[in-house]
Design an enzyme around this catalytic site. Sequence first.
Site, PDB file in Angstrom:
ATOM      1  N   GLU A 150      -4.790  -1.763  -0.546  1.00 42.68           N
ATOM      2  CA  GLU A 150      -4.594  -0.956  -2.314  1.00 42.68           C
ATOM      3  C   GLU A 150      -5.444  -1.988  -2.360  1.00 42.68           C
ATOM      4  O   GLU A 150      -5.239  -2.230  -3.898  1.00 42.68           O
ATOM      5  CB  GLU A 150      -2.951  -0.891  -2.617  1.00 42.68           C
ATOM      6  CG  GLU A 150      -2.153  -0.070  -1.954  1.00 42.68           C
ATOM      7  CD  GLU A 150      -1.168   0.215  -3.315  1.00 42.68           C
ATOM      8  OE1 GLU A 150      -0.939   0.279  -3.797  1.00 42.68           O
ATOM      9  OE2 GLU A 150      -0.302   0.995  -2.574  1.00 42.68           O
ATOM     10  N   CYS A 155     -12.463  -4.865 -13.021  1.00 41.94           N
ATOM     11  CA  CYS A 155     -12.453  -6.293 -13.923  1.00 41.94           C
ATOM     12  C   CYS A 155     -13.407  -6.553 -15.143  1.00 41.94           C
ATOM     13  O   CYS A 155     -14.750  -5.608 -14.812  1.00 41.94           O
ATOM     14  CB  CYS A 155     -12.836  -7.351 -13.103  1.00 41.94           C
ATOM     15  SG  CYS A 155     -13.286  -9.424 -13.366  1.00 41.94           S
ATOM     16  N   GLU A 311       2.250   3.583   4.257  1.00 41.70           N
ATOM     17  CA  GLU A 311       3.026   2.987   3.115  1.00 41.70           C
ATOM     18  C   GLU A 311       4.031   4.106   3.278  1.00 41.70           C
ATOM     19  O   GLU A 311       3.956   5.106   2.943  1.00 41.70           O
ATOM     20  CB  GLU A 311       2.729   1.827   2.422  1.00 41.70           C
ATOM     21  CG  GLU A 311       2.479   1.135   2.769  1.00 41.70           C
ATOM     22  CD  GLU A 311       2.614   0.161   1.467  1.00 41.70           C
ATOM     23  OE1 GLU A 311       3.084   0.297   0.011  1.00 41.70           O
ATOM     24  OE2 GLU A 311       1.278  -0.782   1.824  1.00 41.70           O
ATOM     25  N   LYS A 360      13.066  -7.376  -5.076  1.00 37.45           N
ATOM     26  CA  LYS A 360      13.430  -6.980  -3.888  1.00 37.45           C
ATOM     27  C   LYS A 360      14.566  -5.722  -3.748  1.00 37.45           C
ATOM     28  O   LYS A 360      15.639  -5.839  -2.413  1.00 37.45           O
ATOM     29  CB  LYS A 360      15.097  -8.123  -4.088  1.00 37.45           C
ATOM     30  CG  LYS A 360      15.245  -8.466  -5.482  1.00 37.45           C
ATOM     31  CD  LYS A 360      15.976  -9.849  -6.179  1.00 37.45           C
ATOM     32  CE  LYS A 360      16.290  -9.895  -7.752  1.00 37.45           C
ATOM     33  NZ  LYS A 360      14.846  -9.659  -8.627  1.00 37.45           N
TER      34      LYS A 360
HETATM   35  C1  GLA Z   1       2.705  -1.017  -2.507  1.00 40.59           C
HETATM   36  C2  GLA Z   1       2.087  -2.126  -1.775  1.00 40.59           C
HETATM   37  C3  GLA Z   1       3.383  -2.536  -1.125  1.00 40.59           C
HETATM   38  C4  GLA Z   1       4.295  -2.823  -2.254  1.00 40.59           C
HETATM   39  C5  GLA Z   1       4.816  -0.848  -2.392  1.00 40.59           C
HETATM   40  C6  GLA Z   1       6.083  -1.134  -3.007  1.00 40.59           C
HETATM   41  O1  GLA Z   1       2.283   0.147  -1.836  1.00 40.59           O
HETATM   42  O2  GLA Z   1       1.238  -1.979  -0.478  1.00 40.59           O
HETATM   43  O3  GLA Z   1       3.104  -4.098  -1.246  1.00 40.59           O
HETATM   44  O4  GLA Z   1       3.991  -2.958  -3.135  1.00 40.59           O
HETATM   45  O5  GLA Z   1       3.135  -0.312  -2.849  1.00 40.59           O
HETATM   46  O6  GLA Z   1       6.101   0.891  -3.588  1.00 40.59           O
HETATM   47 ZN    ZN Z   2     -15.309  -9.615 -12.874  1.00 43.62          ZN
END
Ligand code: GLA
Ligand code: ZN
Length: 683
Positions: A150, A155, A311, A360
């Site tokens: 992601e 910055c 995901e 978690k």
């Molecule tokens: C994102 C991230 C994952 C995880 C999920 C949780 O999509 O890529 O690493 O943190 O969110 O929803």
């Molecule tokens: Zn920077």
Amino acid sequence: MISRKFPKVLYGGDYNPEQFPKDIWDEDMRLFQLAGIDIATVNVFSWALNQPDEHTYQFDWLDEVLNKLHENGVYACMGTSTAAHPAWMARKYPDILTVTADGKKRKFGKRHNSCPHSPTYRHYATAMARKLAERYRDHPAVLLWHVSNEIGNRCYCERCEQGFREWLKKRYGTLEELNRAWYTRFWSHTFYDWDEIVLPSNLSEGMGGGSDQTAFQGITLDFYRFNSDSWLDCYLLEANAIKEVIPDAMVTTNFQGNGTYKPLDYFKWAPHLDVAALDIYPENHTPESYMALRYDLMRGIKDGAPFMLMEQTPSVINWKTVNPQKRPDVMRLRSYQAIARGAESIMFFQLRRSLGAYEKFHGAVIDHVGHEHTRIFRECAELGQELKQLGSVLLDARQPSKVGILFDWNNWWAVELGGGPSAHLKYLDQVQHYYDAFYDSRIPVDVIHEQSDFSQYEIIIAPLLYMVKPGMAEKLEQFAKQGGTFVTTFYSGIVNESDLVTAGGYPGELRKLLGIWVEEIDAMFPDQRNTMVLNAPLGALSGEHPCSLVCEVVHPEGAETVAVFGSDYYQGSPALTRNRFGEGEAWYAATQPSREFIRSWMRRLCEEKQIKPLLDVPAGVEVTKREKDGVSYVFILNHTEKPQMIALGTGRYEDLLTGRSLSGDQELAPKKVMLLQLTSESK
Ligand code: GLA
Ligand code: ZN
């Protein structure tokens, strides 16, 4: 393209075995088998484990994981582990730490925490990608590569500032050109030296209030472009390092924000990815058309090629105020929704639930209890078996469409940078508003971009085409001239690519195509309404219909007035116009019509072009069609809580999910899906 390597719709997700004792790994493999899992995204957040100090790399754990996956018939989607840097690196090389928009230098913490212009980051991330590629070049488990995770933050450090100046020099060549593009005589901003230019942060051009609003849209737009490019550079450093070692490697990264992540111009990224991949985290109440649009965008991003769903959660997320469970059957239904629109993988975050830290309680296929006797595991396993049975039948299937919705990140940024008629004017809302008309009518749509071939479409909708880039007006004119139907809305044709107003009357460069002049733009408060009164029936529409958000004072210059405003000082002036242009036409909505209005209006436009709904089904039932080798696959998804009657007509279909032969009226149970292959046409 990806299908050459994908044996079927892949099924699996993020797997972080390094968080658990090794004696659990064999149990993971047993459970993966049970669940039909054949892909695991590994090594996403293990930089600190892989590189305990500057000179030491240790991958033994990863060797073991990959071998185990391979022995168990599970592919690896190989992460490069660079989305969160090690603590030692931050301590030793603080240039890797980012600076916030408020000018605060961050300390080590969280993730996605590296500065894209940090030499340390660039050096060590690239080195890591190369080392991994060298080590796993021939590993049979590795199917594809997953750079970082992601990607994208902003910055505001001095290195980024310097990088911005260099980027600007390339874009503008001279300060004179830059001053012109940024309109710097306003508020005494003329720059005489490149080093006078600073990043548009909350300390400089930001207008505060937690919004994107900025005093100089031109500067901020360029900063957004620069930032998106900077991260693309970082992506490419890693991707190229991998490809230098493995020339035919398939490399991607997971797009965030459900595919509509504002900071990164994914259209610009797409050509550099071997397959597009998105993470999708809707809430239970998120409308299905929201996801549908994002999937169509992911398909559009590589001009119709299938994409990966990298995901989703099988059950809950953990980062909203309230995190309810996905209801039974919904995970399966929504997975098929993605496949119905071009996904070639269904993957979860994550496969085994973490025991500590922030995630978690995030959903996972294997829960804390550790065994397979849970509702979530059962549901996952059932889908896994189904996808196995489906095999490769859907791989590389396409979705022919005659309607294109134009989407553009630069335009999105510009619309929302402030100073316009209303802060409630949101680009994604407008795109969704028009998209929904087609979604509701089961008419397939492609999400297209400025470089798409417009000639393959009969209808092109460009909601809120505020920014008109060089060549776009001509391209649209050409489209209409050759018979296309073009639709756009209020607040279009206003500025060029630097956010400088096109003088001489709105909608600027689109004025000829639309045959109108817009004299005034009036904004309404969220609960205010006006009406659109049709001069004559328009398809199923007639009479008066509510409208909202913005009303413009429009003068036709050749366009025909289709509807007028019902009240206010512009009562009787055009609210909806149509301009014949060459063989085609161009429509302009000078306000925001209701969802119902747009649906009927778009239905009418489609009828004129003989574009028909895929199937006539009850509300809440989604339909898509994919095609491959002359065979059609129709997905019918019942998103409602009730059984729905589906009229299949006289054709005979096979439901690929049940093996049943179907025709005539068929009941589809709540949250269930049919995947039909036509076996014989109606007589
Ligand atoms: C994102 C991230 C994952 C995880 C999920 C949780 O999509 O890529 O690493 O943190 O969110 O929803
Ligand atoms: Zn920077």
